[in-house]
Each structure stands twice: as C-alpha cells, then as structure tokens.
Design a protein around this motif. Structure first.
Motif, mmCIF file in Angstrom:
data_model
loop_
_atom_site.group_PDB
_atom_site.id
_atom_site.type_symbol
_atom_site.label_atom_id
_atom_site.label_comp_id
_atom_site.label_asym_id
_atom_site.label_seq_id
_atom_site.Cartn_x
_atom_site.Cartn_y
_atom_site.Cartn_z
ATOM 1 N N ASN A 1 0.822 -1.220 0.000
ATOM 2 C CA ASN A 1 0.000 0.000 0.000
ATOM 3 C C ASN A 1 0.848 1.259 0.000
ATOM 4 O O ASN A 1 0.498 2.247 -0.657
ATOM 5 N N THR A 2 1.957 1.236 0.726
ATOM 6 C CA THR A 2 2.842 2.402 0.738
ATOM 7 C C THR A 2 3.412 2.652 -0.653
ATOM 8 O O THR A 2 3.427 3.786 -1.136
ATOM 9 N N LEU A 3 3.871 1.595 -1.300
ATOM 10 C CA LEU A 3 4.421 1.748 -2.651
ATOM 11 C C LEU A 3 3.354 2.214 -3.638
ATOM 12 O O LEU A 3 3.625 3.040 -4.511
ATOM 13 N N ALA A 4 2.130 1.719 -3.481
ATOM 14 C CA ALA A 4 1.044 2.106 -4.393
ATOM 15 C C ALA A 4 0.628 3.565 -4.205
ATOM 16 O O ALA A 4 0.216 4.225 -5.161
ATOM 17 N N ASN A 5 0.726 4.081 -2.986
ATOM 18 C CA ASN A 5 0.253 5.440 -2.695
ATOM 19 C C ASN A 5 1.367 6.460 -2.534
ATOM 20 O O ASN A 5 1.096 7.617 -2.211
ATOM 21 N N LEU A 6 2.587 6.064 -2.760
ATOM 22 C CA LEU A 6 3.736 6.927 -2.500
ATOM 23 C C LEU A 6 3.695 8.229 -3.291
ATOM 24 O O LEU A 6 3.983 9.292 -2.760
ATOM 25 N N ARG A 7 3.312 8.172 -4.544
ATOM 26 C CA ARG A 7 3.350 9.364 -5.401
ATOM 27 C C ARG A 7 1.995 10.033 -5.571
ATOM 28 O O ARG A 7 1.886 11.034 -6.266
ATOM 29 N N ARG A 8 0.969 9.502 -4.923
ATOM 30 C CA ARG A 8 -0.368 10.090 -5.059
ATOM 31 C C ARG A 8 -0.480 11.356 -4.225
ATOM 32 O O ARG A 8 0.129 11.494 -3.180
ATOM 33 N N PRO B 1 1.304 15.289 -0.199
ATOM 34 C CA PRO B 1 1.179 13.870 -0.516
ATOM 35 C C PRO B 1 -0.030 13.236 0.189
ATOM 36 O O PRO B 1 -0.525 13.752 1.200
ATOM 37 N N LEU B 2 -0.481 12.116 -0.340
ATOM 38 C CA LEU B 2 -1.599 11.389 0.253
ATOM 39 C C LEU B 2 -1.211 10.810 1.610
ATOM 40 O O LEU B 2 -2.005 10.790 2.544
ATOM 41 N N ILE B 3 0.031 10.362 1.735
ATOM 42 C CA ILE B 3 0.517 9.780 2.987
ATOM 43 C C ILE B 3 0.955 10.904 3.920
ATOM 44 O O ILE B 3 1.764 11.745 3.557
ATOM 45 N N ASP B 4 0.415 10.906 5.128
ATOM 46 C CA ASP B 4 0.760 11.910 6.129
ATOM 47 C C ASP B 4 1.951 11.389 6.941
ATOM 48 O O ASP B 4 1.802 10.668 7.920
#
Length: 109
Positions: A33-40, A48-51
């Motif tokens: 999930n981290t790899l999938a959302n890293l650049r979103r 970034p999407l990840i806080d």
C-alpha cells in the motif's frame, strides 16, 4: 482483527504461529500500500496522500506494542493467548455490530 482467528481455524496454526504470520501478512500489505500510494496527491490539500508526520508520531507506540506483544507471546501459554484473542475478537465484533446497527438505523430513516 480477523487474520489470527482465520489462521488458527482454517489452517490449524497454534496461536504463536498465527500471530507471527498475521504480523508478517500485515507487513507485506503495508509495504504494498505504501508503494502504491507513494506518489499520489491528497485530494483536498496540497501535499502527498501519505501523512508522514502522523506516521512519525504513531510509529514509536506501534513498535512498543509489537515488542511487548512478542514478549508476551513467548511467555504466556497457548491457552492464555487463545483466551485473550477470543476476548479481543468478541469486543471488536460487538463494537462493529453496534456501530453497524446504528448506521443502519440512521440510514433507514
């Protein structure tokens, strides 16, 4: 949640092995999930999407909990671990059913 009982019931693992496999399964899912959302990008704010700040705040307690749980699983016998897992699963199930029933009543109005 559901992985430990699933591994114990479906695959007949002992609690100690089911807990370890559950942790490893969650680790794999988290990495994916981290790899999938890293650049979103976040849909409502610039960033970034990840806080990452939230992750930095939560991770020390998560690591402490994992280490403490690992120590407990080595010390406690299987029947104690199984009893604790049943209690935790029952509490989570009760909370989920209560919330689901509340949402159903609210949406049925």
């Amino acid at each position: 949640g559901i992985l430990v009982p699933l591994f114990m019931l479906a695959l007949e693992f002992k609690p100690k092995h089911a807990i370890a496999l559950s942790n490893f399964t969650i680790l794999g899912g988290s990495i994916a999930n981290t790899l999938a959302n890293l650049r979103r990008k976040h849909p409502h704010r610039d960033g970034p999407l990840i806080d990452w700040d939230l992750i930095l705040a939560m991770e020390p307690l998560t690591i402490f909990g994992a280490v403490f749980g690992s120590l407990l699983s080595k010390i406690l016998p299987n029947f104690v671990l199984t009893t604790m897992l049943v209690i935790i699963l029952a509490l989570i199930g009760q909370r989920t059913l209560t919330k689901g029933w509340s949402m159903f009543r609210e949406e049925s109005r």
